[in-house]
Design a protein around this motif. Structure first.
Motif, PDB file in Angstrom:
ATOM      1  N   THR A  81       0.844  -1.193   0.000  1.00  0.00           N
ATOM      2  CA  THR A  81       0.000   0.000   0.000  1.00  0.00           C
ATOM      3  C   THR A  81       0.881   1.244   0.000  1.00  0.00           C
ATOM      4  O   THR A  81       1.868   1.316   0.747  1.00  0.00           O
ATOM      5  CB  THR A  81      -0.921   0.001   1.241  1.00  0.00           C
ATOM      6  N   ALA A  82       0.527   2.192  -0.856  1.00  0.00           N
ATOM      7  CA  ALA A  82       1.355   3.398  -1.012  1.00  0.00           C
ATOM      8  C   ALA A  82       0.502   4.634  -0.757  1.00  0.00           C
ATOM      9  O   ALA A  82      -0.676   4.679  -1.145  1.00  0.00           O
ATOM     10  CB  ALA A  82       1.938   3.436  -2.425  1.00  0.00           C
ATOM     11  N   TYR A  83       1.118   5.621  -0.106  1.00  0.00           N
ATOM     12  CA  TYR A  83       0.396   6.860   0.208  1.00  0.00           C
ATOM     13  C   TYR A  83       1.229   8.067  -0.210  1.00  0.00           C
ATOM     14  O   TYR A  83       2.442   8.108   0.019  1.00  0.00           O
ATOM     15  CB  TYR A  83       0.128   6.958   1.716  1.00  0.00           C
ATOM     16  N   ARG A  84       0.522   9.039  -0.795  1.00  0.00           N
ATOM     17  CA  ARG A  84       1.158  10.306  -1.171  1.00  0.00           C
ATOM     18  C   ARG A  84       0.836  11.339  -0.094  1.00  0.00           C
ATOM     19  O   ARG A  84      -0.334  11.515   0.279  1.00  0.00           O
ATOM     20  CB  ARG A  84       0.596  10.774  -2.526  1.00  0.00           C
ATOM     21  N   ILE A  85       1.851  12.011   0.433  1.00  0.00           N
ATOM     22  CA  ILE A  85       1.622  13.069   1.421  1.00  0.00           C
ATOM     23  C   ILE A  85       1.232  14.342   0.664  1.00  0.00           C
ATOM     24  O   ILE A  85       1.926  14.745  -0.279  1.00  0.00           O
ATOM     25  CB  ILE A  85       2.898  13.357   2.267  1.00  0.00           C
ATOM     26  N   ASN A  86       0.140  14.961   1.072  1.00  0.00           N
ATOM     27  CA  ASN A  86      -0.379  16.138   0.361  1.00  0.00           C
ATOM     28  C   ASN A  86       0.256  17.429   0.870  1.00  0.00           C
ATOM     29  O   ASN A  86      -0.407  18.247   1.513  1.00  0.00           O
ATOM     30  CB  ASN A  86      -1.893  16.225   0.541  1.00  0.00           C
ATOM     31  N   VAL A  87       1.530  17.589   0.591  1.00  0.00           N
ATOM     32  CA  VAL A  87       2.213  18.805   1.042  1.00  0.00           C
ATOM     33  C   VAL A  87       1.586  20.002   0.331  1.00  0.00           C
ATOM     34  O   VAL A  87       1.373  19.983  -0.873  1.00  0.00           O
ATOM     35  CB  VAL A  87       3.725  18.723   0.702  1.00  0.00           C
ATOM     36  N   GLY A  88       1.273  21.048   1.078  1.00  0.00           N
ATOM     37  CA  GLY A  88       0.663  22.233   0.455  1.00  0.00           C
ATOM     38  C   GLY A  88       0.215  23.193   1.529  1.00  0.00           C
ATOM     39  O   GLY A  88       0.518  23.004   2.714  1.00  0.00           O
ATOM     40  N   SER A  89      -0.545  24.192   1.098  1.00  0.00           N
ATOM     41  CA  SER A  89      -0.914  25.249   2.049  1.00  0.00           C
ATOM     42  C   SER A  89      -1.710  24.691   3.235  1.00  0.00           C
ATOM     43  O   SER A  89      -1.616  25.202   4.347  1.00  0.00           O
ATOM     44  CB  SER A  89      -1.699  26.335   1.338  1.00  0.00           C
ATOM     45  N   GLU A  90      -2.506  23.623   2.995  1.00  0.00           N
ATOM     46  CA  GLU A  90      -3.332  23.112   4.099  1.00  0.00           C
ATOM     47  C   GLU A  90      -2.644  22.009   4.899  1.00  0.00           C
ATOM     48  O   GLU A  90      -3.152  21.551   5.913  1.00  0.00           O
ATOM     49  CB  GLU A  90      -4.657  22.578   3.548  1.00  0.00           C
ATOM     50  N   VAL A  91      -1.504  21.533   4.390  1.00  0.00           N
ATOM     51  CA  VAL A  91      -0.759  20.511   5.128  1.00  0.00           C
ATOM     52  C   VAL A  91       0.629  21.087   5.406  1.00  0.00           C
ATOM     53  O   VAL A  91       1.507  21.072   4.557  1.00  0.00           O
ATOM     54  CB  VAL A  91      -0.659  19.195   4.319  1.00  0.00           C
TER      55      VAL A  91
END
Ligand SMILES: CC(C)(COP(=O)(O)OP(=O)(O)OC[C@H]1O[C@@H](n2cnc3c(N)ncnc32)[C@H](O)[C@@H]1OP(=O)(O)O)[C@@H](O)C(=O)NCCC(=O)NCCS
Length: 230
Positions: A18-28
């Protein structure tokens, strides 16, 4: 509020976990990373290297720096009227040759660099390229064809006046003969009405960086790719 991470099913299928992408951005932001569970089998993220607090947060969460990614751009194309007898739109019968070129071409991408994913890297790159033929990736693909032999391809994503080179590769037998330059020039000419031309490549990928810089692209941002295996 945006989720801290999302499942990447396409990648999971290829790497067998299982693979997950971290949602780096203004809200994270960096503080949100404290909520990342330790139990994720594989996770990855892209962080602007100028964002030292986010880089710190990734390191503290156990992520390993994989490689640098250069985002390059220019505002106009100098190839408005470029044409080449060897470059044409990709057709479904090109799928196998495009697969072979992509399978053998790449070595600087994050999957080759990460020793735990290297076993799947060639397959990931080839699958990414041929996703075009099933309508799952890209808006256009051009190939360089000499007497039925495809020597290279360029996969594009063109939306809202922004032209992006998603993937480009030239068969090892045909390198340094100006084929990539021809493919980019034809692609830019086809979409010369775009107002932004962009591409992302690895900082370590000198051939690609040299190619793009020679074609007028400037590096405007540098990101770091981070991986964590659970
Ligand atoms: C990058 C790549 C597409 C270039 O293809 P190519 O057809 O050999 O490139 P060209 O012959 O058109 O070269 C154009 C310019 O790019 C640069 N270049 C290409 N290969 C280079 C190399 N090995 N080292 C340094 N510069 C290089 C040069 O500036 C060259 O101009 P010059 O020959 O006048 O010096 C090819 O090396 C490749 O398929 N690499 C693997 C896939 C990849 O990494 N793609 C990019 C990321 S998506």
């Amino acid at each position: 509020m945006k989720a801290l991470y999302n499942e990447d099913r396409w990648l999971a299928e290829r790497i067998g976990k299982t693979a997950y992408r971290i949602n780096v951005g203004s809200e994270v932001d960096a503080s949100a990373m404290a909520d990342l569970p330790d139990s994720l089998p594989f996770s990855y993220g892209k962080v602007a290297l100028s964002d030292s607090s986010m880089v710190n947060a990734f390191v503290l969460c156990g992520f390993k720096f994989i490689n640098g990614q250069a985002f390059l751009a220019k505002d106009f194309s100098e190839f408005e009227d470029f044409s080449s007898g060897a470059v044409r739109e990709a057709r479904s019968e090109d799928r196998e040759q495009v697969w072979d070129i992509a399978f053998n071409a790449y070595s600087f991408d994050r999957f080759h660099v990460d020793e735990k994913l290297r076993f799947a890297a060639d397959d990931i790159n080839a699958s990414w390229a041929v996703n075009y033929f099933t309508g799952n990736r890209g808006t256009d693909m051009l190939v360089w064809d000499k007497d039925g032999v495809v020597g290279g391809f360029i996969l594009l994503i063109v939306t809202d006046g922004v032209f992006s080179i998603d993937l480009i590769a030239v068969d090892n037998r045909f390198k340094r003969q100006g084929i990539a330059r021809e493919l980019v020039a034809c692609a830019e000419s086809k979409y010369a009405d775009c107002t932004r031309f962009t591409v992302v490549t690895q900082l370590e990928n000198s051939p690609a960086l040299q190619l793009y810089c020679k074609l007028g692209y400037d590096i405007v941002e540098i990101d770091g790719i981070f991986h964590r295996h659970g």
